[in-house]
Design a protein around this motif. Structure first.
Motif, PDB file in Angstrom:
ATOM      1  N   LEU A 107      54.269  44.192  50.631  1.00 31.05           N
ATOM      2  CA  LEU A 107      55.037  44.683  51.781  1.00 31.05           C
ATOM      3  C   LEU A 107      55.669  46.036  51.489  1.00 31.05           C
ATOM      4  O   LEU A 107      55.704  46.936  52.356  1.00 31.05           O
ATOM      5  N   GLN A 108      56.146  46.210  50.267  1.00 28.66           N
ATOM      6  CA  GLN A 108      56.736  47.487  49.893  1.00 28.66           C
ATOM      7  C   GLN A 108      55.684  48.593  49.876  1.00 28.66           C
ATOM      8  O   GLN A 108      55.958  49.737  50.273  1.00 28.66           O
ATOM      9  N   ALA A 109      54.466  48.255  49.430  1.00 32.37           N
ATOM     10  CA  ALA A 109      53.388  49.240  49.410  1.00 32.37           C
ATOM     11  C   ALA A 109      53.014  49.669  50.831  1.00 32.37           C
ATOM     12  O   ALA A 109      52.689  50.835  51.069  1.00 32.37           O
ATOM     13  N   ILE A 110      53.079  48.739  51.770  1.00 36.29           N
ATOM     14  CA  ILE A 110      52.797  49.080  53.168  1.00 36.29           C
ATOM     15  C   ILE A 110      53.911  49.955  53.722  1.00 36.29           C
ATOM     16  O   ILE A 110      53.664  50.961  54.414  1.00 36.29           O
ATOM     17  N   ASP A 111      55.170  49.605  53.440  1.00 37.83           N
ATOM     18  CA  ASP A 111      56.311  50.397  53.927  1.00 37.83           C
ATOM     19  C   ASP A 111      56.272  51.823  53.399  1.00 37.83           C
ATOM     20  O   ASP A 111      56.655  52.771  54.096  1.00 37.83           O
ATOM     21  N   SER A 112      55.813  51.989  52.155  1.00 37.24           N
ATOM     22  CA  SER A 112      55.786  53.324  51.554  1.00 37.24           C
ATOM     23  C   SER A 112      54.568  54.139  51.965  1.00 37.24           C
ATOM     24  O   SER A 112      54.466  55.325  51.644  1.00 37.24           O
ATOM     25  N   GLY A 113      53.621  53.505  52.644  1.00 36.57           N
ATOM     26  CA  GLY A 113      52.417  54.203  53.065  1.00 36.57           C
ATOM     27  C   GLY A 113      51.299  54.164  52.048  1.00 36.57           C
ATOM     28  O   GLY A 113      50.228  54.732  52.270  1.00 36.57           O
ATOM     29  N   GLU A 114      51.529  53.488  50.927  1.00 30.51           N
ATOM     30  CA  GLU A 114      50.490  53.387  49.912  1.00 30.51           C
ATOM     31  C   GLU A 114      49.323  52.540  50.397  1.00 30.51           C
ATOM     32  O   GLU A 114      48.167  52.797  50.062  1.00 30.51           O
ATOM     33  N   LEU A 115      49.622  51.523  51.198  1.00 32.52           N
ATOM     34  CA  LEU A 115      48.612  50.670  51.797  1.00 32.52           C
ATOM     35  C   LEU A 115      48.805  50.616  53.302  1.00 32.52           C
ATOM     36  O   LEU A 115      49.944  50.684  53.791  1.00 32.52           O
ATOM     37  N   ASN A 116      47.697  50.474  54.024  1.00 30.88           N
ATOM     38  CA  ASN A 116      47.764  50.266  55.469  1.00 30.88           C
ATOM     39  C   ASN A 116      47.832  48.786  55.806  1.00 30.88           C
ATOM     40  O   ASN A 116      48.538  48.371  56.722  1.00 30.88           O
ATOM     41  N   LYS A 117      47.076  48.003  55.090  1.00 21.57           N
ATOM     42  CA  LYS A 117      47.089  46.558  55.262  1.00 21.57           C
ATOM     43  C   LYS A 117      46.548  45.928  53.992  1.00 21.57           C
ATOM     44  O   LYS A 117      45.867  46.577  53.191  1.00 21.57           O
ATOM     45  N   VAL A 118      46.825  44.652  53.798  1.00 14.70           N
ATOM     46  CA  VAL A 118      46.378  43.965  52.604  1.00 14.70           C
ATOM     47  C   VAL A 118      46.209  42.479  52.913  1.00 14.70           C
ATOM     48  O   VAL A 118      46.946  41.937  53.745  1.00 14.70           O
ATOM     49  N   VAL A 119      45.229  41.879  52.310  1.00 12.09           N
ATOM     50  CA  VAL A 119      45.018  40.442  52.428  1.00 12.09           C
ATOM     51  C   VAL A 119      45.195  39.831  51.038  1.00 12.09           C
ATOM     52  O   VAL A 119      44.454  40.168  50.116  1.00 12.09           O
ATOM     53  N   LEU A 120      46.175  38.980  50.891  1.00 11.55           N
ATOM     54  CA  LEU A 120      46.457  38.349  49.612  1.00 11.55           C
ATOM     55  C   LEU A 120      45.854  36.945  49.564  1.00 11.55           C
ATOM     56  O   LEU A 120      45.807  36.246  50.572  1.00 11.55           O
ATOM     57  N   ALA A 121      45.406  36.574  48.387  1.00 13.27           N
ATOM     58  CA  ALA A 121      44.865  35.231  48.187  1.00 13.27           C
ATOM     59  C   ALA A 121      45.176  34.801  46.763  1.00 13.27           C
ATOM     60  O   ALA A 121      45.344  35.634  45.874  1.00 13.27           O
ATOM     61  N   ARG A 122      45.282  33.525  46.573  1.00  7.91           N
ATOM     62  CA  ARG A 122      45.507  33.013  45.227  1.00  7.91           C
ATOM     63  C   ARG A 122      44.557  31.855  44.946  1.00  7.91           C
ATOM     64  O   ARG A 122      44.176  31.110  45.855  1.00  7.91           O
ATOM     65  N   HIS A 123      44.213  31.744  43.676  1.00 10.35           N
ATOM     66  CA  HIS A 123      43.284  30.713  43.226  1.00 10.35           C
ATOM     67  C   HIS A 123      44.079  29.460  42.851  1.00 10.35           C
ATOM     68  O   HIS A 123      45.031  29.527  42.070  1.00 10.35           O
ATOM     69  N   VAL A 124      43.690  28.334  43.410  1.00 14.64           N
ATOM     70  CA  VAL A 124      44.318  27.054  43.091  1.00 14.64           C
ATOM     71  C   VAL A 124      43.227  26.126  42.559  1.00 14.64           C
ATOM     72  O   VAL A 124      42.195  25.936  43.213  1.00 14.64           O
ATOM     73  N   GLU A 125      43.449  25.554  41.403  1.00 12.01           N
ATOM     74  CA  GLU A 125      42.455  24.695  40.761  1.00 12.01           C
ATOM     75  C   GLU A 125      43.025  23.295  40.554  1.00 12.01           C
ATOM     76  O   GLU A 125      44.137  23.146  40.027  1.00 12.01           O
ATOM     77  N   TYR A 126      42.258  22.299  40.966  1.00 16.66           N
ATOM     78  CA  TYR A 126      42.665  20.903  40.801  1.00 16.66           C
ATOM     79  C   TYR A 126      41.727  20.216  39.812  1.00 16.66           C
ATOM     80  O   TYR A 126      40.509  20.402  39.867  1.00 16.66           O
ATOM     81  N   GLN A 127      42.298  19.419  38.946  1.00 16.64           N
ATOM     82  CA  GLN A 127      41.510  18.531  38.101  1.00 16.64           C
ATOM     83  C   GLN A 127      41.694  17.120  38.631  1.00 16.64           C
ATOM     84  O   GLN A 127      42.819  16.628  38.733  1.00 16.64           O
ATOM     85  N   LEU A 128      40.561  16.463  38.985  1.00 16.96           N
ATOM     86  CA  LEU A 128      40.599  15.159  39.627  1.00 16.96           C
ATOM     87  C   LEU A 128      40.092  14.082  38.668  1.00 16.96           C
ATOM     88  O   LEU A 128      39.363  14.369  37.713  1.00 16.96           O
ATOM     89  N   ASP A 129      40.458  12.834  38.962  1.00 17.96           N
ATOM     90  CA  ASP A 129      40.017  11.729  38.109  1.00 17.96           C
ATOM     91  C   ASP A 129      38.695  11.116  38.569  1.00 17.96           C
ATOM     92  O   ASP A 129      38.214  10.142  37.989  1.00 17.96           O
TER      93      ASP A 129
END
Length: 281
Positions: free
Chosen positions: A201-223
Protein backbone atom coordinates in the motif's frame (compact mmCIF):
# COMPACT_ATOMS: atom_id res chain seq x y z
CA UNK A 1 -24.78 -48.39 -21.46
CA UNK A 2 -25.47 -45.18 -23.34
CA UNK A 3 -26.66 -46.06 -26.85
CA UNK A 4 -23.52 -45.97 -29.00
CA UNK A 5 -24.02 -47.37 -32.50
CA UNK A 6 -20.99 -49.62 -32.94
CA UNK A 7 -21.70 -49.98 -36.66
CA UNK A 8 -21.77 -46.20 -37.11
CA UNK A 9 -18.58 -45.87 -35.06
CA UNK A 10 -16.79 -48.50 -37.12
CA UNK A 11 -18.08 -46.99 -40.36
CA UNK A 12 -16.76 -43.56 -39.28
CA UNK A 13 -13.33 -45.04 -38.55
CA UNK A 14 -13.29 -46.85 -41.91
CA UNK A 15 -14.14 -43.65 -43.79
CA UNK A 16 -11.40 -41.85 -41.86
CA UNK A 17 -8.88 -44.59 -42.67
CA UNK A 18 -9.64 -44.25 -46.37
CA UNK A 19 -9.34 -40.47 -46.11
CA UNK A 20 -6.01 -40.84 -44.29
CA UNK A 21 -4.68 -43.03 -47.12
CA UNK A 22 -5.44 -40.30 -49.64
CA UNK A 23 -4.30 -37.38 -47.48
CA UNK A 24 -1.21 -39.20 -46.15
CA UNK A 25 -1.87 -37.80 -42.69
CA UNK A 26 -3.97 -38.76 -39.65
CA UNK A 27 -7.66 -37.92 -39.68
CA UNK A 28 -9.42 -36.67 -36.57
CA UNK A 29 -12.78 -38.35 -35.96
CA UNK A 30 -15.59 -37.37 -33.60
CA UNK A 31 -18.58 -39.61 -32.89
CA UNK A 32 -21.22 -37.83 -30.79
CA UNK A 33 -24.55 -38.99 -29.41
CA UNK A 34 -27.04 -37.70 -26.79
CA UNK A 35 -26.32 -38.93 -23.26
CA UNK A 36 -29.08 -37.62 -20.98
CA UNK A 37 -28.27 -40.14 -18.25
CA UNK A 38 -24.59 -39.24 -17.86
CA UNK A 39 -23.51 -36.75 -15.18
CA UNK A 40 -19.99 -35.31 -15.75
CA UNK A 41 -19.39 -34.64 -12.05
CA UNK A 42 -20.52 -38.14 -11.04
CA UNK A 43 -18.17 -39.68 -13.60
CA UNK A 44 -15.30 -37.55 -12.36
CA UNK A 45 -16.03 -38.73 -8.81
CA UNK A 46 -15.87 -42.33 -10.03
CA UNK A 47 -12.49 -41.98 -11.73
CA UNK A 48 -10.62 -39.02 -10.19
CA UNK A 49 -8.57 -38.80 -13.36
CA UNK A 50 -8.62 -36.91 -16.65
CA UNK A 51 -10.17 -33.48 -16.33
CA UNK A 52 -13.31 -31.81 -15.03
CA UNK A 53 -14.52 -28.33 -15.95
CA UNK A 54 -17.61 -26.37 -14.99
CA UNK A 55 -18.22 -22.78 -16.14
CA UNK A 56 -21.04 -20.53 -14.92
CA UNK A 57 -22.34 -18.78 -17.00
CA UNK A 58 -22.86 -19.92 -19.65
CA UNK A 59 -23.51 -23.36 -18.24
CA UNK A 60 -20.88 -25.75 -19.55
CA UNK A 61 -19.66 -28.85 -17.71
CA UNK A 62 -17.09 -31.30 -19.07
CA UNK A 63 -15.50 -34.56 -18.03
CA UNK A 64 -12.82 -36.12 -20.20
CA UNK A 65 -10.93 -39.37 -19.75
CA UNK A 66 -8.11 -40.91 -21.75
CA UNK A 67 -5.67 -39.11 -24.02
CA UNK A 68 -6.00 -39.65 -27.75
CA UNK A 69 -3.68 -36.80 -28.79
CA UNK A 70 -1.71 -34.15 -26.94
CA UNK A 71 0.56 -31.21 -27.55
CA UNK A 72 2.94 -29.35 -25.28
CA UNK A 73 4.89 -26.16 -25.87
CA UNK A 74 7.06 -23.70 -23.99
CA UNK A 75 8.36 -20.17 -24.36
CA UNK A 76 6.68 -16.92 -25.43
CA UNK A 77 5.16 -18.53 -28.56
CA UNK A 78 3.65 -21.50 -26.74
CA UNK A 79 0.04 -20.70 -27.59
CA UNK A 80 0.90 -20.08 -31.24
CA UNK A 81 2.64 -23.47 -31.34
CA UNK A 82 -0.36 -25.21 -29.80
CA UNK A 83 -2.74 -23.43 -32.20
CA UNK A 84 -0.61 -24.42 -35.20
CA UNK A 85 -0.52 -28.10 -34.24
CA UNK A 86 -4.24 -28.18 -33.45
CA UNK A 87 -5.08 -26.48 -36.76
CA UNK A 88 -2.98 -29.03 -38.61
CA UNK A 89 -4.76 -31.92 -36.89
CA UNK A 90 -8.18 -30.43 -37.64
CA UNK A 91 -7.26 -30.05 -41.31
CA UNK A 92 -8.62 -33.57 -41.86
CA UNK A 93 -11.71 -34.21 -39.72
CA UNK A 94 -14.76 -36.45 -39.96
CA UNK A 95 -17.70 -35.95 -37.59
CA UNK A 96 -20.67 -38.20 -36.91
CA UNK A 97 -23.23 -36.17 -34.98
CA UNK A 98 -23.63 -32.52 -34.07
CA UNK A 99 -20.69 -31.98 -31.69
CA UNK A 100 -17.21 -30.82 -32.79
CA UNK A 101 -13.86 -31.99 -31.44
CA UNK A 102 -12.87 -30.35 -28.17
CA UNK A 103 -9.34 -29.83 -26.90
CA UNK A 104 -8.70 -29.19 -23.20
CA UNK A 105 -5.68 -27.87 -21.34
CA UNK A 106 -3.98 -24.83 -19.91
CA UNK A 107 -0.86 -22.72 -19.74
CA UNK A 108 1.30 -20.78 -17.32
CA UNK A 109 1.14 -16.99 -17.39
CA UNK A 110 4.85 -16.47 -16.70
CA UNK A 111 6.98 -18.79 -18.83
CA UNK A 112 10.23 -16.97 -17.95
CA UNK A 113 10.29 -17.85 -14.28
CA UNK A 114 11.25 -21.41 -13.35
CA UNK A 115 8.27 -23.30 -11.86
CA UNK A 116 8.40 -24.71 -8.35
CA UNK A 117 8.61 -28.52 -7.81
CA UNK A 118 4.83 -28.56 -7.21
CA UNK A 119 4.37 -28.10 -10.95
CA UNK A 120 6.48 -31.04 -12.11
CA UNK A 121 4.53 -32.78 -14.84
CA UNK A 122 2.74 -29.62 -15.98
CA UNK A 123 4.30 -28.01 -19.06
CA UNK A 124 4.24 -24.28 -19.87
CA UNK A 125 1.35 -25.11 -22.20
CA UNK A 126 -0.28 -28.53 -22.32
CA UNK A 127 -3.47 -29.53 -24.14
CA UNK A 128 -4.92 -32.95 -24.88
CA UNK A 129 -7.78 -34.56 -26.73
CA UNK A 130 -9.80 -36.88 -24.48
CA UNK A 131 -10.71 -40.31 -25.87
CA UNK A 132 -14.17 -40.05 -24.30
CA UNK A 133 -15.75 -36.73 -23.39
CA UNK A 134 -19.04 -36.06 -21.58
CA UNK A 135 -20.43 -32.54 -21.87
CA UNK A 136 -23.47 -30.74 -20.50
CA UNK A 137 -24.77 -27.38 -21.71
CA UNK A 138 -28.08 -25.68 -22.46
CA UNK A 139 -28.57 -28.15 -25.32
CA UNK A 140 -28.39 -31.20 -23.06
CA UNK A 141 -25.81 -33.85 -22.34
CA UNK A 142 -23.57 -35.35 -24.99
CA UNK A 143 -21.06 -38.17 -25.25
CA UNK A 144 -18.14 -37.86 -27.66
CA UNK A 145 -15.63 -40.43 -28.85
CA UNK A 146 -12.58 -38.65 -30.27
CA UNK A 147 -9.89 -40.61 -32.11
CA UNK A 148 -7.09 -40.04 -34.61
CA UNK A 149 -7.13 -42.52 -37.48
CA UNK A 150 -4.21 -43.14 -39.80
CA UNK A 151 -3.82 -45.19 -42.96
CA UNK A 152 -2.74 -48.29 -41.04
CA UNK A 153 -5.54 -48.25 -38.46
CA UNK A 154 -7.89 -51.22 -38.02
CA UNK A 155 -11.38 -49.62 -37.82
CA UNK A 156 -13.04 -52.71 -36.34
CA UNK A 157 -10.40 -53.14 -33.64
CA UNK A 158 -10.47 -49.44 -32.79
CA UNK A 159 -14.26 -49.42 -32.51
CA UNK A 160 -14.29 -52.39 -30.14
CA UNK A 161 -11.41 -50.90 -28.13
CA UNK A 162 -13.32 -47.63 -27.72
CA UNK A 163 -16.45 -49.46 -26.57
CA UNK A 164 -14.42 -51.45 -24.04
CA UNK A 165 -12.99 -48.20 -22.65
CA UNK A 166 -16.49 -46.74 -22.51
CA UNK A 167 -17.75 -49.78 -20.62
CA UNK A 168 -15.06 -49.22 -17.99
CA UNK A 169 -15.83 -45.52 -17.92
CA UNK A 170 -19.49 -46.16 -17.16
CA UNK A 171 -19.18 -49.21 -14.90
CA UNK A 172 -16.62 -47.88 -12.40
CA UNK A 173 -18.44 -47.02 -9.13
CA UNK A 174 -17.44 -44.07 -6.93
CA UNK A 175 -15.00 -45.07 -4.21
CA UNK A 176 -15.44 -44.06 -0.59
CA UNK A 177 -12.71 -41.79 0.71
CA UNK A 178 -11.97 -40.88 4.34
CA UNK A 179 -11.91 -37.24 5.35
CA UNK A 180 -8.24 -36.45 6.09
CA UNK A 181 -7.15 -34.61 9.19
CA UNK A 182 -4.59 -31.82 9.28
CA UNK A 183 -1.25 -32.78 10.81
CA UNK A 184 0.56 -29.53 10.10
CA UNK A 185 -0.10 -26.18 8.43
CA UNK A 186 2.74 -24.05 7.08
CA UNK A 187 2.11 -20.47 5.98
CA UNK A 188 3.53 -16.99 6.35
CA UNK A 189 2.61 -15.74 9.86
CA UNK A 190 -0.25 -13.25 9.97
CA UNK A 191 1.89 -10.34 11.19
CA UNK A 192 4.41 -10.82 8.37
CA UNK A 193 1.58 -11.06 5.84
CA UNK A 194 0.01 -7.85 7.14
CA UNK A 195 3.42 -6.15 6.93
CA UNK A 196 3.71 -7.12 3.26
CA UNK A 197 0.23 -5.72 2.58
CA UNK A 198 1.17 -2.47 4.31
CA UNK A 199 4.39 -2.28 2.32
CA UNK A 200 2.46 -2.75 -0.93
CA UNK A 201 0.00 0.00 0.00
CA UNK A 202 2.85 2.37 0.77
CA UNK A 203 4.45 1.59 -2.60
CA UNK A 204 1.18 2.48 -4.33
CA UNK A 205 0.83 5.73 -2.32
CA UNK A 206 4.38 6.75 -3.26
CA UNK A 207 3.83 6.03 -6.94
CA UNK A 208 6.34 3.20 -7.04
CA UNK A 209 3.55 0.79 -7.99
CA UNK A 210 0.26 1.33 -9.79
CA UNK A 211 -1.32 -1.88 -8.58
CA UNK A 212 -0.23 -5.16 -7.04
CA UNK A 213 -1.68 -8.60 -6.48
CA UNK A 214 -0.41 -10.34 -3.36
CA UNK A 215 -0.56 -14.07 -2.73
CA UNK A 216 0.85 -16.41 -0.16
CA UNK A 217 1.66 -20.09 -0.22
CA UNK A 218 -0.12 -22.26 2.34
CA UNK A 219 0.91 -25.91 2.72
CA UNK A 220 -1.01 -28.58 4.61
CA UNK A 221 0.27 -31.96 5.70
CA UNK A 222 -2.62 -34.43 5.96
CA UNK A 223 -2.94 -37.85 7.58
CA UNK A 224 -4.60 -39.31 4.47
CA UNK A 225 -4.66 -38.50 0.74
CA UNK A 226 -6.93 -35.62 -0.22
CA UNK A 227 -9.86 -36.80 -2.34
CA UNK A 228 -10.18 -34.50 -5.35
CA UNK A 229 -13.74 -35.69 -6.04
CA UNK A 230 -14.93 -34.70 -2.55
CA UNK A 231 -13.30 -31.28 -2.87
CA UNK A 232 -14.80 -30.73 -6.31
CA UNK A 233 -18.27 -31.77 -5.13
CA UNK A 234 -18.11 -29.19 -2.33
CA UNK A 235 -16.87 -26.52 -4.70
CA UNK A 236 -19.63 -27.42 -7.16
CA UNK A 237 -22.35 -27.21 -4.52
CA UNK A 238 -21.10 -23.76 -3.45
CA UNK A 239 -19.95 -22.51 -6.84
CA UNK A 240 -22.44 -19.63 -7.42
CA UNK A 241 -20.90 -18.06 -10.58
CA UNK A 242 -17.43 -19.57 -10.17
CA UNK A 243 -15.59 -21.52 -12.84
CA UNK A 244 -14.31 -24.86 -11.55
CA UNK A 245 -11.47 -26.95 -12.90
CA UNK A 246 -9.53 -30.09 -12.06
CA UNK A 247 -6.68 -31.35 -14.26
CA UNK A 248 -4.77 -34.55 -13.51
CA UNK A 249 -1.25 -35.34 -14.67
CA UNK A 250 -0.25 -38.73 -13.34
CA UNK A 251 -0.45 -38.67 -9.55
CA UNK A 252 -0.74 -34.88 -9.43
CA UNK A 253 -3.86 -32.75 -9.66
CA UNK A 254 -4.33 -29.01 -10.21
CA UNK A 255 -7.78 -27.85 -9.18
CA UNK A 256 -9.57 -24.71 -8.10
CA UNK A 257 -12.48 -22.30 -8.34
CA UNK A 258 -12.16 -18.83 -9.80
CA UNK A 259 -14.80 -16.09 -10.16
CA UNK A 260 -13.04 -14.74 -13.25
CA UNK A 261 -13.16 -15.74 -16.88
CA UNK A 262 -10.22 -13.94 -18.38
CA UNK A 263 -11.34 -14.28 -21.99
CA UNK A 264 -13.82 -16.14 -24.14
CA UNK A 265 -14.51 -15.84 -27.86
CA UNK A 266 -17.93 -16.57 -29.30
CA UNK A 267 -19.16 -15.66 -32.78
CA UNK A 268 -16.38 -13.13 -33.19
CA UNK A 269 -17.08 -11.40 -29.85
CA UNK A 270 -14.67 -11.35 -26.91
CA UNK A 271 -16.19 -11.83 -23.45
CA UNK A 272 -14.66 -11.50 -19.98
CA UNK A 273 -15.68 -11.77 -16.33
CA UNK A 274 -12.52 -10.06 -15.07
CA UNK A 275 -12.92 -8.50 -11.63
CA UNK A 276 -9.79 -6.38 -11.85
CA UNK A 277 -7.57 -5.41 -14.71
CA UNK A 278 -6.79 -2.87 -17.36
CA UNK A 279 -7.70 -2.48 -21.00
CA UNK A 280 -5.52 -0.44 -23.31
CA UNK A 281 -5.96 0.28 -26.96
Amino acid sequence: MTAVDVNALQRLFEQAREQAEVAQRPVLTVYACPAPGLDPLHLYACHRQGFFWSAQPPGLTLFGLGCEWQTQASGPQRMAQVQQQWTQLCGETRIEGSQPALLFGGLRFDEQRAPSPHWDGFADASFHLAHWLVSEDVGGRWLRCQRCIDAHSDPQALAHDSLAVLQTLLDTPPAASPCPGVIERNALPALQWQAKVESALQAIDSGELNKVVLARHVEYQLDAPLDSATVMRRLYDQRARAHLFSVHRGAKCFMGATPERLLACRDGHLLTHALAGRRSG
